[in-house]
Design an enzyme around this catalytic site. Structure first.
Site, PDB file in Angstrom:
ATOM      1  N   HIS A 198      -9.253 106.468  22.466  1.00 28.08           N
ATOM      2  CA  HIS A 198      -8.660 105.496  21.540  1.00 28.08           C
ATOM      3  C   HIS A 198      -8.673 105.994  20.094  1.00 28.08           C
ATOM      4  O   HIS A 198      -7.880 105.534  19.283  1.00 28.08           O
ATOM      5  CB  HIS A 198      -9.283 104.095  21.702  1.00 28.08           C
ATOM      6  CG  HIS A 198     -10.622 103.878  21.075  1.00 28.08           C
ATOM      7  ND1 HIS A 198     -11.804 104.009  21.764  1.00 28.08           N
ATOM      8  CD2 HIS A 198     -10.981 103.496  19.823  1.00 28.08           C
ATOM      9  CE1 HIS A 198     -12.822 103.728  20.972  1.00 28.08           C
ATOM     10  NE2 HIS A 198     -12.354 103.416  19.784  1.00 28.08           N
TER      11      HIS A 198
ATOM     12  N   ASP B 192     -13.083 107.010  28.277  1.00 32.15           N
ATOM     13  CA  ASP B 192     -12.486 106.940  26.943  1.00 32.15           C
ATOM     14  C   ASP B 192     -12.800 108.216  26.140  1.00 32.15           C
ATOM     15  O   ASP B 192     -13.596 108.191  25.200  1.00 32.15           O
ATOM     16  CB  ASP B 192     -13.010 105.689  26.222  1.00 32.15           C
ATOM     17  CG  ASP B 192     -12.235 105.394  24.939  1.00 32.15           C
ATOM     18  OD1 ASP B 192     -11.399 106.220  24.544  1.00 32.15           O
ATOM     19  OD2 ASP B 192     -12.488 104.331  24.337  1.00 32.15           O
TER      20      ASP B 192
ATOM     21  N   GLY C   6     -16.691 102.279  13.703  1.00 28.45           N
ATOM     22  CA  GLY C   6     -16.732 103.587  13.053  1.00 28.45           C
ATOM     23  C   GLY C   6     -17.520 104.576  13.877  1.00 28.45           C
ATOM     24  O   GLY C   6     -17.377 105.783  13.741  1.00 28.45           O
ATOM     25  N   ASN C   7     -18.384 104.040  14.776  1.00 29.37           N
ATOM     26  CA  ASN C   7     -19.168 104.896  15.658  1.00 29.37           C
ATOM     27  C   ASN C   7     -18.370 105.329  16.888  1.00 29.37           C
ATOM     28  O   ASN C   7     -18.895 106.034  17.741  1.00 29.37           O
ATOM     29  CB  ASN C   7     -20.449 104.191  16.115  1.00 29.37           C
ATOM     30  CG  ASN C   7     -21.612 104.400  15.164  1.00 29.37           C
ATOM     31  OD1 ASN C   7     -22.190 103.457  14.660  1.00 29.37           O
ATOM     32  ND2 ASN C   7     -21.954 105.661  14.923  1.00 29.37           N
ATOM     33  N   SER C   8     -17.105 104.898  16.983  1.00 26.00           N
ATOM     34  CA  SER C   8     -16.283 105.325  18.111  1.00 26.00           C
ATOM     35  C   SER C   8     -16.219 106.839  18.148  1.00 26.00           C
ATOM     36  O   SER C   8     -15.929 107.465  17.130  1.00 26.00           O
ATOM     37  CB  SER C   8     -14.867 104.770  17.968  1.00 26.00           C
ATOM     38  OG  SER C   8     -14.836 103.432  18.351  1.00 26.00           O
TER      39      SER C   8
ATOM     40  N   PHE D 148     -18.205 104.592  22.861  1.00 26.51           N
ATOM     41  CA  PHE D 148     -16.851 104.065  22.681  1.00 26.51           C
ATOM     42  C   PHE D 148     -16.741 102.567  22.509  1.00 26.51           C
ATOM     43  O   PHE D 148     -15.669 102.063  22.159  1.00 26.51           O
ATOM     44  CB  PHE D 148     -15.907 104.539  23.791  1.00 26.51           C
ATOM     45  CG  PHE D 148     -16.123 103.918  25.158  1.00 26.51           C
ATOM     46  CD1 PHE D 148     -17.045 104.437  26.039  1.00 26.51           C
ATOM     47  CD2 PHE D 148     -15.353 102.826  25.563  1.00 26.51           C
ATOM     48  CE1 PHE D 148     -17.231 103.889  27.308  1.00 26.51           C
ATOM     49  CE2 PHE D 148     -15.525 102.260  26.826  1.00 26.51           C
ATOM     50  CZ  PHE D 148     -16.467 102.790  27.694  1.00 26.51           C
ATOM     51  N   ASP D 149     -17.827 101.816  22.687  1.00 20.61           N
ATOM     52  CA  ASP D 149     -17.703 100.361  22.529  1.00 20.61           C
ATOM     53  C   ASP D 149     -19.098  99.767  22.459  1.00 20.61           C
ATOM     54  O   ASP D 149     -20.099 100.463  22.622  1.00 20.61           O
ATOM     55  CB  ASP D 149     -16.928  99.760  23.711  1.00 20.61           C
ATOM     56  CG  ASP D 149     -16.341  98.371  23.407  1.00 20.61           C
ATOM     57  OD1 ASP D 149     -16.377  97.949  22.236  1.00 20.61           O
ATOM     58  OD2 ASP D 149     -15.843  97.715  24.336  1.00 20.61           O
TER      59      ASP D 149
END
Lengths: 715, 715
Positions: free
Chosen positions: A85, A221, A647-649, A665-666
């Protein structure tokens, strides 16, 4: 008696509950980590914490900023791993007729097949991180309010300009601990980024909105990119001649995987948190701000839905705005629910009471001053929320306000203009003015303004602004009449009319006559006055919050805890462990999911439409070295109690040896309130298991060359 | 390393999965239990299995049939415990203006305050259970088809009539193992039942439809009743002079509660299962019957929804039918989903293949004959489904068909009439004819018939019935024309017209002219022919299935397993253990819930609107002797792997000592397919924890006199 009794799950859960409730809170600045050595070792880290202190050295120099997220180098040749993403724009940019990279994924057979990203896509590698507090505050000392604010603002802008003068780098000044410390961050700006490997959407985004914020999760992801530079090794725009970037460091991908209770560590660029806000701010957020947001979002949602009932065209034009309002409403309600469940206001207030009792003298006075300023700002909260929504939830009204402000700012030298109205912002403004056509319906906009200004009319006098009252009156009748006149007369619904005024505004020239423009000419000066007042309050906060932060740090030290600055999009490290989630009575979620869950969820319909090759490979069960030895099957995602936020994605998740064992991712729905309060029983982060990535590369959509490049087993 | 690591939940779950996957399948006839002694002891039972063999002796004589469910005596004075939803009619009957027993619950202060149930409410106590196979089959031997069916039917009716001649009892003949054995069941019919204690709806039915079939669950689904008899000790209608019934046995309520893995046993009256059906029947159910039902229910749902779009009145009239279709659709889809998930067709087919390989001679021939007859019946499945729906999903059409059949049957002596058309059924038929007014809309009924007959028209010739083709033609046009003519001409939409024909039909007299009646006069003889053919097939099944059942029993014995007859509303016992549920990847549900879940689920809105006294008592946390010693809080419901189906509502759940530790009230959604196939990893039964009942009686809605009567601690 039957000897192989089932494990007493209820009792296990009770035990788990107490063990998972230990806090692994903290978004640490890397420089803080050596001081946390003991805590790191106790949690299971086997490396040297000293190695983590310098963001410009391995391993943290492998962690980069990508778009709004994070990524990491995983080979010396600039190979990058981030979320599907986060790289979605790149995949979309390369999707064309006959090459649906979104649906089908993409595997580059070799380096020459790697596809250029959209030209504005950037990867930022941190090359320096320097404390510039003295320079930033030099002019501010002795000042208060707006003067303090301006001094900090000007000093920061000067530092950035001087830093960027060297070329090829992007510089910024980060404010740590609310004005206590300032750091200059220098980042190499890589501009030639290419797509290397992306799974199909139905893997990368398996479950989509339905699974969003949910655990157990089954998404792959992730996406591989590669950074390129000119033959001189310097950042360059895309060119076929460019060569892979020699990364300053890269992370080794782990060959073993996460087990429940294992140490885990994550590095990334968390956006914003409010953990160190005052008890009064917590109280306002829960008691007022969030309920007010839920209420006004509900009213706006209802307004758009009512307006769309008899008008299919309006329904289409406002579909995206409606969806976004619903998401905002959901988030605000979720945050409120979480803060109430965690009893955050009470706990923060008890905590602060203890802190204040240990505070004396000047510090105590400065904190008292701060509290006074905060409550002044808070008293205007409802008005600021409504005026903000008037300027963002409308099309023509927003266009008029933006054009007028642009005209005013453009009369100044570029460096003195308000952020958002400088030379470099003009393309964005033009785009905004153009998209009005697709998103505007006069009746709906009038209905939205009726809702917002109707609420504004109910505000107490102290929050009112005379020019707004003059423009719309104080009754429903006067408001309706004013809106009818404005929208009957305005020509801003026509793109050419907006763009001709844009051409004038960017030159600072007067705008051609129009009822909405005339209104904006009266409202914008009032808005600027409100902005000035806000900046004055912010200046005093910048001046006074350091006293609060110092008191908090002292208090935390007395409690045997360290303090970390609230997130501000700078590189942070959090550490904790692989942890189950026990969200409700009698419900337990294991911290590792398996491919069985993909099959269980699969309906064949979007978003649960796993591709045939994946389903076949799962049925075949050939998992090789990527299978979990205990579960005896292929894992997919895992859960930790790591401290993360937006922002940590794409943040790499490291094991005790510092190897990459997953990709963040989430987070879970129960953690939406974690931007204010870390509840150890509920805060979880969701990661792709690197073993799942390895298996996809080995067996499902093969990319043996990448496994080889990362020195990973071929299967 | 951190020493207090979390338990490795993922690994625990894998272990649990294997341990919970052991089968505790079986709805045993009590007479079978002594032979299962070893298995019972191994499972943890500490009593003497011999004591369970006789349904007319303690403890099983304490278990009674109540309405469509089960209940149990819990004191010598006729005090009965059953589900709130089983006793719902009684609570509703006593709810009047100023006394809302549904919402507020009811606590009788003393015996004189106990409230009479609706006069048709019955409790049945089994007093004899005798094998009458020889008598039932005496006349049938040597016959086939319809003659065999009639011989069994007549013999059964004679046995029932002779039995009931003694008075005060209800008798029936139960067919065990599909014609292998027949039992005469004699039951005392208690007619004066009174309401003693009911919790408020928001406790008894907490969660309602949303939580239905769900686990974790938090409902207190129980009610106390008391049976009364005349002063002579014999069953009697309600009279103030009646005295409490001296129960032949009663169950002691346990003071300790269920723990994960504990032995559990349940006795009740399960309605119907299909576990011992042939592999071909399994295949037809999954491959054809259930998909066809889902498809036709979908079509009917769509038809009603379309018809209701422009017609609010029709929407109201068909709301209940629509809801019922949706429930049926959901159940059929759930059953299909479950059977596919468990791979039931494959497993049953492999099982049968093994059985057949061990079968020889006459037995083998009879099984082959049975298979042939079953496939003949199955070939007509689509037609039978559609004709059945035509007669049940319509109002005027059903009325016409019913009246005509009633006329034909009423011309015969009562004993020879078809079941459903005897003297005692007439009140029901009259009720049906009266309710047409509230549920009929001409356009909707025509649309429903268009859907059903349209599908009928697509059937292959072999399934077609000439009179239906003659009546409706074979094209959409002819069907539309026929329906228009019928519904334009019929007067059956008027209640008086239906009732005047009812008066004639019950006398066997000709019915006044009407287009729908005229049509029914042509269709009903064809239906009777189809019925006759079905009975002939059923006669042969009665004759031949015993060979199959015998082969199955032999095969099971070779596998070290016992066979139990499919459920047929007779008293059965199942035993197993308290068991968690692991329904999906990474999801685990503990087998015991606590009051914390009530608070978590509570929204203040129906159905999650726990009463204030309950919430206050939970907040107070005063659980006394009813708290779980390990969880240190009050439990609510628990989960076992006991083998249950519809009819088991209100079944007492016993512990290893034979004490009542809970009350069955539901099963989980994943177990909907258990009527065909017991999947040990998914089949669960949901029970109220007796400790929750005791706590409510002790602390929340106090009834110390009942605790005393049951010899339970006062708190």
């Amino acid at each position: 008696m039957h000897m192989t009794r089932t494990l007493p799950l209820a009792a296990s859960l009770a035990l788990l509950l107490s063990s998972t409730a230990r806090a692994d809170e903290g978004m640490w600045m890397p420089t803080q980590l050596p001081a946390l050595s003991e805590k790191l070792r106790e949690a299971g880290f086997r490396g040297d914490p000293q190695d983590l202190a310098d963001v410009t050295q391995a391993p943290l120099s492998a962690v980069v900023k990508i778009g709004g997220g994070t990524g990491a180098f995983v080979s010396p040749d600039g190979l990058l791993l981030t979320n599907h993403h986060v790289a979605y724009g790149v995949i979309q940019y390369n999707t064309k007729a006959g090459a649906n990279l979104i649906d089908d994924g993409f595997v580059s057979k070799n380096r020459s097949g790697e596809l250029p990203a959209n030209p504005d896509f950037r990867v930022l590698v941190t090359t320096a991180f320097d404390n510039v507090t003295t320079q930033v505050l030099a002019d501010a000392r002795g000042k208060t309010g707006r003067a303090y604010y301006d001094a900090v603002d000007s000093a920061s802008k000067r530092i950035v300009a001087a830093c960027e003068a060297q070329g090829g780098v992007r510089c910024s000044v980060a404010n740590m601990n609310y004005g206590s410390d300032f750091y200059r961050i220098t980042q190499l700006e890589l501009r030639d980024i290419r797509l290397v490997y992306a799974p199909p959407r139905a893997i990368g985004n398996y479950g989509d909105e339905i699974d969003n914020f949910m655990w157990p999760r089954h998404a792959g992801d992730f996406t591989f990119l590669r950074a390129y530079v000119g033959r001189d090794g310097k950042p360059a725009d895309y060119s076929a001649d460019n060569v892979p970037y020699r990364a300053p460091a890269f992370l080794k991908v782990a060959t073993d995987g996460p087990q429940d209770g294992d140490f885990a560590m994550l590095a990334g660029y968390p956006g914003i948190t409010y953990r160190n806000r005052t008890a009064t701010e917590f109280d306002a957020q829960v008691g007022h701000v969030l309920p007010a947001r839920v209420s006004v979002f509900d009213a706006l949602i209802d307004t758009i839905e009512q307006a769309g009932k008899a008008n299919a065209d309006a329904r289409t034009r406002y579909a995206s705005q409606l969806q976004s309002l619903k998401n905002n409403r959901k988030r605000a309600a979720g945050e409120l629910e979480g803060l109430l469940r965690s009893d955050a206001v009470h706990l923060r207030s008890e905590d602060e009471r203890g802190m204040l009792a240990a505070t004396h003298g000047t510090q105590q006075q400065r904190i008292a001053q701060l509290q006074k300023i905060l409550s002044e700002g808070s008293a205007q909260g409802d008005r600021d929320l409504l005026l903000g929504l008037i300027a963002t939830q409308t099309q023509l009204m927003r266009a008029a306000l933006t054009l007028e402000r642009l005209r005013i700012e453009s009369a100044k030298p570029d460096a003195e203009r308000e952020t958002g109205y400088q030379q470099r912002d003009q393309a964005l403004i033009e785009g905004l003015l153009k998209q009005v056509q697709r998103r505007y319906d006069a009746d709906t906009e009038k209905a939205l303004l009726t809702t917002l200004l109707g609420r504004y009319q109910q505000l107490p006098d102290a929050q009112r602004v005379p020019v707004f009252d003059a423009a719309f009156g104080r009754t429903a009748d006067s408001l309706a009449k004013a809106l009818d006149t404005l929208y009957a007369g305005t020509t801003l619904g026509t793109e050419a009319e907006r763009l001709s005024r844009f051409a004038a505004a960017r030159e600072g020239k007067p705008l051609a006559d129009d009822p909405l423009i005339a209104l904006a000419a009266r409202l914008v000066p009032a808005q600027i006055q409100l902005d000035d007042a806000r900046k004055a309050r912010e200046g005093d906060q910048l001046r006074l919050r350091p006293a609060y932060m110092q008191a908090l740090a002292t208090w935390r030290t007395q409690q045997g805890r360290a303090t970390y600055p609230d997130a501000n999009s700078t590189l942070r490290v959090s550490f904790g462990r692989v942890t189950p989630l026990l969200p409700r009575d009698a419900v337990a979620f294991a911290p590792v999911t398996t491919v069985a869950g993909i099959v269980q969820k699969n309906t064949g319909q979007v978003p649960f439409d796993a591709p045939r090759p994946l389903l076949d490979a799962i049925a075949k069960g050939d998992f090789g070295s990527t299978a979990d030895p205990a579960l005896k099957t292929q894992t997919v995602d895992f859960l930790t109690n790591l401290d993360t936020t937006g922002g940590n994605s794409g943040s790499p998740v490291l094991n005790a040896k510092g190897e990459l064992m997953g990709l963040n991712f989430d987070s879970n729905w129960e953690a939406v309130s974690a931007s204010w309060w870390y509840d150890p029983s509920m805060k979880r982060a969701i990661h792709v298991d690197a073993r799942y990535i390895r298996w996809l590369l080995a067996k499902v959509y093969p990319a043996p060359q990448l496994l080889q490049e990362m020195q990973l087993p071929a299967e």
